[in-house]
Scaffold this motif. Structure first.
Motif, PDB file in Angstrom:
ATOM      1  N   ILE A   1       0.968  -1.330   0.041  1.00 45.93           N
ATOM      2  CA  ILE A   1      -0.290   0.098   0.104  1.00 45.93           C
ATOM      3  C   ILE A   1       0.828   1.164   0.235  1.00 45.93           C
ATOM      4  CG2 ILE A   1      -1.882   1.274   1.214  1.00 45.93           C
ATOM      5  CD1 ILE A   1      -2.699  -1.514   2.340  1.00 45.93           C
ATOM      6  N   LEU A   2       1.977   1.148   0.840  1.00 51.27           N
ATOM      7  CA  LEU A   2       2.726   2.568   0.770  1.00 51.27           C
ATOM      8  C   LEU A   2       3.614   2.658  -0.427  1.00 51.27           C
ATOM      9  CD1 LEU A   2       3.871   4.651   2.638  1.00 51.27           C
ATOM     10  CD2 LEU A   2       5.616   3.088   3.440  1.00 51.27           C
ATOM     11  N   ALA A   3       3.935   1.449  -1.163  1.00 52.14           N
ATOM     12  CA  ALA A   3       4.799   1.862  -2.408  1.00 52.14           C
ATOM     13  C   ALA A   3       3.837   2.039  -3.417  1.00 52.14           C
ATOM     14  CB  ALA A   3       5.441   0.287  -2.814  1.00 52.14           C
ATOM     15  N   GLY A   4       2.667   1.618  -3.410  1.00 51.81           N
ATOM     16  CA  GLY A   4       1.478   2.124  -4.256  1.00 51.81           C
ATOM     17  C   GLY A   4       1.214   3.545  -4.227  1.00 51.81           C
ATOM     18  N   LEU A   5       1.213   4.009  -3.147  1.00 49.71           N
ATOM     19  CA  LEU A   5       0.710   5.524  -2.871  1.00 49.71           C
ATOM     20  C   LEU A   5       2.107   6.573  -3.238  1.00 49.71           C
ATOM     21  CD1 LEU A   5      -0.884   5.465   0.515  1.00 49.71           C
ATOM     22  CD2 LEU A   5      -2.051   6.010  -1.415  1.00 49.71           C
ATOM     23  N   VAL A   6       3.308   5.778  -2.863  1.00 50.55           N
ATOM     24  CA  VAL A   6       4.489   6.591  -3.342  1.00 50.55           C
ATOM     25  C   VAL A   6       4.503   6.669  -5.049  1.00 50.55           C
ATOM     26  CG1 VAL A   6       7.008   6.433  -3.761  1.00 50.55           C
ATOM     27  CG2 VAL A   6       5.978   6.288  -1.604  1.00 50.55           C
TER      28      VAL A   6
ATOM     29  N   VAL B   1       3.435   9.573 -10.240  1.00 50.48           N
ATOM     30  CA  VAL B   1       3.073   9.706 -11.475  1.00 50.48           C
ATOM     31  C   VAL B   1       1.995  10.928 -11.506  1.00 50.48           C
ATOM     32  CG1 VAL B   1       1.124   8.748 -12.797  1.00 50.48           C
ATOM     33  CG2 VAL B   1       2.863   7.421 -12.042  1.00 50.48           C
ATOM     34  N   THR B   2       1.381  11.341 -10.390  1.00 52.72           N
ATOM     35  CA  THR B   2       0.608  12.450 -10.142  1.00 52.72           C
ATOM     36  C   THR B   2       1.347  14.047 -10.520  1.00 52.72           C
ATOM     37  OG1 THR B   2      -0.907  11.473  -8.969  1.00 52.72           O
ATOM     38  CG2 THR B   2      -1.181  13.638  -8.806  1.00 52.72           C
ATOM     39  N   ALA B   3       2.603  13.959  -9.840  1.00 50.59           N
ATOM     40  CA  ALA B   3       3.438  14.938  -9.812  1.00 50.59           C
ATOM     41  C   ALA B   3       4.092  15.315 -11.122  1.00 50.59           C
ATOM     42  CB  ALA B   3       4.575  14.831  -9.026  1.00 50.59           C
ATOM     43  N   VAL B   4       4.292  14.006 -12.046  1.00 50.32           N
ATOM     44  CA  VAL B   4       4.773  14.385 -13.358  1.00 50.32           C
ATOM     45  C   VAL B   4       3.788  14.915 -14.200  1.00 50.32           C
ATOM     46  CG1 VAL B   4       5.591  13.028 -15.498  1.00 50.32           C
ATOM     47  CG2 VAL B   4       6.453  12.606 -13.113  1.00 50.32           C
ATOM     48  N   LEU B   5       2.505  14.483 -13.981  1.00 51.29           N
ATOM     49  CA  LEU B   5       1.285  14.824 -14.722  1.00 51.29           C
ATOM     50  C   LEU B   5       1.057  16.307 -14.399  1.00 51.29           C
ATOM     51  CD1 LEU B   5      -0.699  11.472 -15.171  1.00 51.29           C
ATOM     52  CD2 LEU B   5       0.887  12.559 -16.786  1.00 51.29           C
TER      53      LEU B   5
ATOM     54  N   PHE C   1       9.657   8.096 -21.351  1.00 53.10           N
ATOM     55  CA  PHE C   1      10.145   6.617 -21.510  1.00 53.10           C
ATOM     56  C   PHE C   1      10.620   6.462 -20.150  1.00 53.10           C
ATOM     57  CE2 PHE C   1      13.175   3.320 -22.311  1.00 53.10           C
ATOM     58  CZ  PHE C   1      12.269   2.623 -23.155  1.00 53.10           C
ATOM     59  N   ALA C   2      11.545   7.266 -19.454  1.00 57.06           N
ATOM     60  CA  ALA C   2      11.984   6.874 -18.229  1.00 57.06           C
ATOM     61  C   ALA C   2      11.019   6.869 -17.260  1.00 57.06           C
ATOM     62  CB  ALA C   2      13.206   8.022 -17.616  1.00 57.06           C
ATOM     63  N   VAL C   3      10.184   7.656 -17.048  1.00 55.07           N
ATOM     64  CA  VAL C   3       9.183   7.500 -16.171  1.00 55.07           C
ATOM     65  C   VAL C   3       8.047   6.367 -16.274  1.00 55.07           C
ATOM     66  CG1 VAL C   3       6.803   8.698 -15.222  1.00 55.07           C
ATOM     67  CG2 VAL C   3       9.066  10.117 -15.616  1.00 55.07           C
ATOM     68  N   GLY C   4       7.715   6.104 -17.567  1.00 60.49           N
ATOM     69  CA  GLY C   4       7.211   5.036 -17.747  1.00 60.49           C
ATOM     70  C   GLY C   4       7.771   3.672 -17.525  1.00 60.49           C
ATOM     71  N   ALA C   5       9.286   3.408 -17.662  1.00 58.71           N
ATOM     72  CA  ALA C   5       9.864   2.234 -17.387  1.00 58.71           C
ATOM     73  C   ALA C   5      10.043   2.078 -15.805  1.00 58.71           C
ATOM     74  CB  ALA C   5      11.429   2.378 -17.953  1.00 58.71           C
ATOM     75  N   LEU C   6      10.114   3.204 -15.183  1.00 58.07           N
ATOM     76  CA  LEU C   6      10.403   3.300 -13.482  1.00 58.07           C
ATOM     77  C   LEU C   6       8.806   2.763 -13.029  1.00 58.07           C
ATOM     78  CD1 LEU C   6      11.966   3.850 -11.034  1.00 58.07           C
ATOM     79  CD2 LEU C   6      11.190   6.177 -11.230  1.00 58.07           C
ATOM     80  N   THR C   7       7.824   3.405 -13.711  1.00 56.74           N
ATOM     81  CA  THR C   7       6.522   3.134 -13.158  1.00 56.74           C
ATOM     82  C   THR C   7       6.292   1.546 -13.272  1.00 56.74           C
ATOM     83  OG1 THR C   7       5.796   5.167 -13.546  1.00 56.74           O
ATOM     84  CG2 THR C   7       4.258   3.612 -13.243  1.00 56.74           C
TER      85      THR C   7
END
Length: 120
Positions: A4-9, A14-18, A42-48
């Protein structure tokens, strides 16, 4: 709890980037030759993908179920004795042969020649 904690992070990143506003470009679209947006996306997508894949991937790798079968039991059948049916053999047919008996005296009487049949 860790999931749950990792999902919130990840959701926060993702919200901060968008939501973060991008600076306006002073030059027109024709002169833009940057590749930073593609590389950043591409980097954000790979990390996500790596983080979400690590969160939702199964943690336990169970071996396939083991099926136990009963031990085979070999039972030897009881011996069966079958008396053969009686065989009736007919006697062989008689072998007969004919032969010629010539003229002769029999008991004081003259007997002409004739054929006689003898069977054995």
């Amino acid at each position: 709890m860790k999931r749950i904690l990792a999902g919130l992070v990840v959701l926060g990143l993702v919200t901060a980037v968008l939501v973060t506003p991008t600076p306006a470009l002073a030059y027109g679209h024709r002169h833009y030759r940057g590749g930073g947006h593609f590389v950043g996306g591409f980097a954000v997508g790979a990390l996500t993908g790596a983080v979400l894949g690590g969160i939702f991937a199964p943690r336990v790798y169970a071996a396939p179920p083991v099926v136990y079968e009963p031990v085979p039991v070999y039972v030897q059948p009881a011996p069966v004795y079958v008396q053969p049916a009686p065989v009736y053999v007919a006697p062989p047919p008689p072998v007969c042969s004919d032969y010629w008996v010539g003229d002769q005296w029999r008991g004081g009487v003259w007997v002409q020649g004739h054929w006689e049949r003898v069977c054995r």
